[in-house]
Design a protein around this motif. Structure first.
Motif, PDB file in Angstrom:
ATOM      1  N   GLU A  85     -12.107  77.466  -1.700  1.00  0.00           N
ATOM      2  CA  GLU A  85     -11.966  76.094  -2.186  1.00  0.00           C
ATOM      3  C   GLU A  85     -11.724  76.073  -3.693  1.00  0.00           C
ATOM      4  N   MET A  86     -12.422  76.939  -4.428  1.00  0.00           N
ATOM      5  CA  MET A  86     -12.251  76.973  -5.878  1.00  0.00           C
ATOM      6  C   MET A  86     -10.866  77.503  -6.257  1.00  0.00           C
ATOM      7  N   GLN A  87     -10.356  78.447  -5.500  1.00  0.00           N
ATOM      8  CA  GLN A  87      -9.000  78.930  -5.762  1.00  0.00           C
ATOM      9  C   GLN A  87      -7.986  77.802  -5.612  1.00  0.00           C
ATOM     10  N   ASP A  88      -8.108  77.042  -4.522  1.00  0.00           N
ATOM     11  CA  ASP A  88      -7.199  75.915  -4.305  1.00  0.00           C
ATOM     12  C   ASP A  88      -7.359  74.874  -5.417  1.00  0.00           C
ATOM     13  N   LEU A  89      -8.608  74.624  -5.806  1.00  0.00           N
ATOM     14  CA  LEU A  89      -8.863  73.652  -6.864  1.00  0.00           C
ATOM     15  C   LEU A  89      -8.229  74.109  -8.180  1.00  0.00           C
ATOM     16  N   LEU A  90      -8.359  75.386  -8.498  1.00  0.00           N
ATOM     17  CA  LEU A  90      -7.798  75.896  -9.746  1.00  0.00           C
ATOM     18  C   LEU A  90      -6.295  75.673  -9.789  1.00  0.00           C
ATOM     19  N   VAL A  91      -5.608  75.999  -8.697  1.00  0.00           N
ATOM     20  CA  VAL A  91      -4.166  75.787  -8.640  1.00  0.00           C
ATOM     21  C   VAL A  91      -3.845  74.314  -8.865  1.00  0.00           C
ATOM     22  N   ASP A  92      -4.635  73.450  -8.251  1.00  0.00           N
ATOM     23  CA  ASP A  92      -4.383  72.012  -8.341  1.00  0.00           C
ATOM     24  C   ASP A  92      -4.614  71.491  -9.758  1.00  0.00           C
ATOM     25  N   VAL A  93      -5.745  71.833 -10.364  1.00  0.00           N
ATOM     26  CA  VAL A  93      -6.069  71.239 -11.661  1.00  0.00           C
ATOM     27  C   VAL A  93      -5.251  71.842 -12.798  1.00  0.00           C
ATOM     28  N   LEU A  94      -4.738  73.060 -12.619  1.00  0.00           N
ATOM     29  CA  LEU A  94      -3.897  73.639 -13.662  1.00  0.00           C
ATOM     30  C   LEU A  94      -2.522  72.986 -13.721  1.00  0.00           C
ATOM     31  N   ALA A  95      -2.103  72.375 -12.619  1.00  0.00           N
ATOM     32  CA  ALA A  95      -0.780  71.756 -12.572  1.00  0.00           C
ATOM     33  C   ALA A  95      -0.668  70.698 -13.672  1.00  0.00           C
ATOM     34  N   GLY A  96       0.336  70.839 -14.495  1.00  0.00           N
ATOM     35  CA  GLY A  96       0.572  69.863 -15.548  1.00  0.00           C
ATOM     36  C   GLY A  96      -0.160  70.134 -16.843  1.00  0.00           C
ATOM     37  N   THR A  97      -1.049  71.143 -16.899  1.00  0.00           N
ATOM     38  CA  THR A  97      -1.760  71.412 -18.146  1.00  0.00           C
ATOM     39  C   THR A  97      -0.924  72.217 -19.127  1.00  0.00           C
ATOM     40  N   GLY A  98       0.036  72.992 -18.619  1.00  0.00           N
ATOM     41  CA  GLY A  98       0.840  73.846 -19.483  1.00  0.00           C
ATOM     42  C   GLY A  98       0.153  75.123 -19.916  1.00  0.00           C
ATOM     43  N   ALA A  99      -1.120  75.300 -19.531  1.00  0.00           N
ATOM     44  CA  ALA A  99      -1.914  76.415 -20.048  1.00  0.00           C
ATOM     45  C   ALA A  99      -1.471  77.754 -19.462  1.00  0.00           C
ATOM     46  N   THR A 100      -1.506  78.772 -20.285  1.00  0.00           N
ATOM     47  CA  THR A 100      -1.363  80.156 -19.851  1.00  0.00           C
ATOM     48  C   THR A 100      -2.727  80.628 -19.354  1.00  0.00           C
ATOM     49  N   VAL A 101      -2.744  81.339 -18.219  1.00  0.00           N
ATOM     50  CA  VAL A 101      -4.011  81.776 -17.637  1.00  0.00           C
ATOM     51  C   VAL A 101      -3.977  83.289 -17.424  1.00  0.00           C
ATOM     52  N   VAL A 102      -5.017  83.963 -17.882  1.00  0.00           N
ATOM     53  CA  VAL A 102      -5.249  85.373 -17.552  1.00  0.00           C
ATOM     54  C   VAL A 102      -6.512  85.405 -16.705  1.00  0.00           C
ATOM     55  N   PHE A 103      -6.369  85.870 -15.453  1.00  0.00           N
ATOM     56  CA  PHE A 103      -7.442  85.758 -14.457  1.00  0.00           C
ATOM     57  C   PHE A 103      -7.833  87.154 -13.994  1.00  0.00           C
ATOM     58  N   VAL A 104      -9.024  87.599 -14.387  1.00  0.00           N
ATOM     59  CA  VAL A 104      -9.542  88.904 -13.987  1.00  0.00           C
ATOM     60  C   VAL A 104     -10.279  88.771 -12.662  1.00  0.00           C
ATOM     61  N   THR A 105     -10.010  89.687 -11.729  1.00  0.00           N
ATOM     62  CA  THR A 105     -10.674  89.651 -10.429  1.00  0.00           C
ATOM     63  C   THR A 105     -10.725  91.049  -9.821  1.00  0.00           C
ATOM     64  N   HIS A 106     -11.735  91.267  -8.962  1.00  0.00           N
ATOM     65  CA  HIS A 106     -11.780  92.472  -8.140  1.00  0.00           C
ATOM     66  C   HIS A 106     -11.076  92.254  -6.801  1.00  0.00           C
ATOM     67  N   ASP A 107     -10.786  91.018  -6.471  1.00  0.00           N
ATOM     68  CA  ASP A 107     -10.299  90.640  -5.153  1.00  0.00           C
ATOM     69  C   ASP A 107      -8.764  90.634  -5.149  1.00  0.00           C
ATOM     70  N   VAL A 108      -8.160  91.569  -4.436  1.00  0.00           N
ATOM     71  CA  VAL A 108      -6.699  91.686  -4.423  1.00  0.00           C
ATOM     72  C   VAL A 108      -6.062  90.448  -3.819  1.00  0.00           C
ATOM     73  N   ASP A 109      -6.641  89.922  -2.732  1.00  0.00           N
ATOM     74  CA  ASP A 109      -6.075  88.725  -2.110  1.00  0.00           C
ATOM     75  C   ASP A 109      -6.133  87.533  -3.056  1.00  0.00           C
ATOM     76  N   GLU A 110      -7.209  87.418  -3.816  1.00  0.00           N
ATOM     77  CA  GLU A 110      -7.321  86.349  -4.801  1.00  0.00           C
ATOM     78  C   GLU A 110      -6.242  86.504  -5.873  1.00  0.00           C
ATOM     79  N   ALA A 111      -6.038  87.730  -6.332  1.00  0.00           N
ATOM     80  CA  ALA A 111      -5.011  87.981  -7.345  1.00  0.00           C
ATOM     81  C   ALA A 111      -3.623  87.607  -6.840  1.00  0.00           C
ATOM     82  N   LEU A 112      -3.335  87.948  -5.585  1.00  0.00           N
ATOM     83  CA  LEU A 112      -2.014  87.688  -5.026  1.00  0.00           C
ATOM     84  C   LEU A 112      -1.804  86.213  -4.732  1.00  0.00           C
TER      85      LEU A 112
END
Length: 252
Positions: free
Chosen positions: A185-212
């Motif tokens: 749910e948080m992954q989906d939320l992140l995609v949604d709330v970032l839309a329109g912000t213009g921000a560059t994001v660097v996202f560190v994770t151990h989870d390959v599926d999350e990264a992809l």
């Protein structure tokens, strides 16, 4: 007499452009304990760059270097062609530990970056309310952190990171402590709330599926620097990324 004219509507604030981040031939770590060497990396303005790699490979160190908290031992870290020499309000950090102030309500925690900038109270309260609504917590502004679930606290942290409209958001495994459903749910939320912000994001994770799922590109860190891989789009959970997933897992 000439007819009275209607004053023009106030212009909407422009969306800030995402920051261009660059590491040029850097060695990262602490004196006598380098974890990455000869790393070259360009982060494009407005993209989500996911960072994966084995434990201890320097993912969090890379993030802290981009944040200006840990200078490179060698080489150069840059934002928009200028050296990163320390923390900057235009770069927001989001951690796995939500780091909310326990004595401040959810609304007051979200307001904090604006309060530090001495934004007028009415303006910062309106902005905090808007961002709490965007992360689905419009009715929770009055609650203290201990009254919120883990997922709700991470939503507050996300709102706090974005309320001041940073040009770069640096995220260090922010969903790592959540259960599988809340994490999705948080992954989906992140995609949604970032839309329109213009921000560059660097996202560190151990989870390959999350990264992809989240990344426009994925950088795989290792002893000899980093390998950057493009991720197929569209960003949907049913997009077939099995070949790239296997490539990353084999490298790990």
């Amino acid at each position: 007499m000439p007819a009275p004219t209607t004053p023009p509507a106030p212009a909407l604030a422009a969306v800030p452009a995402g920051a261009a981040l660059r590491l040029d031939g850097v060695r990262l770590g602490r004196p006598g304990a380098a974890v990455l060497d000869r790393l070259d990396l360009d982060v494009r303005p407005g993209e989500v760059l996911a960072v994966v790699g084995p434990s201890g490979c320097g993912k969090s160190t890379l993030l802290r270097t981009l944040a200006g908290l840990l200078p490179p031992l060698r080489g150069r870290a840059e934002q928009d062609g200028r050296a990163i020499t320390g923390p900057d309000a235009g770069r927001a950090l989001v951690f796995q530990d939500d780091a909310l102030l326990p004595w401040r309500t959810a609304g007051a925690n979200v307001e904090l970056p604006l309060a530090i900038r001495k934004t007028p109270r009415a303006e910062r309260r309106a902005a905090a309310a808007e961002w709490l609504a965007r992360v689905g917590l419009a009715d929770h502004a009055h609650k203290l952190p201990h009254q919120l679930s883990g997922g709700q606290r991470q939503r507050v942290q996300l709102a706090r990171a974005l309320v001041a409209r940073p040009r770069a958001v640096l995220m260090d495994e922010p969903f790592g402590a959540l259960d599988a459903q809340t994490r999705s749910e948080m992954q989906d939320l992140l995609v949604d709330v970032l839309a329109g912000t213009g921000a560059t994001v660097v996202f560190v994770t151990h989870d390959v599926d999350e990264a992809l799922f989240l990344g426009d590109r994925v950088v795989l860190l290792g002893a000899d620097g980093g390998e950057v891989l493009d991720v197929p789009h569209p960003r949907r959970r049913d997009t077939d990324r099995s070949r790239l997933r296997q490539q990353i897992l084999s490298s790990l």
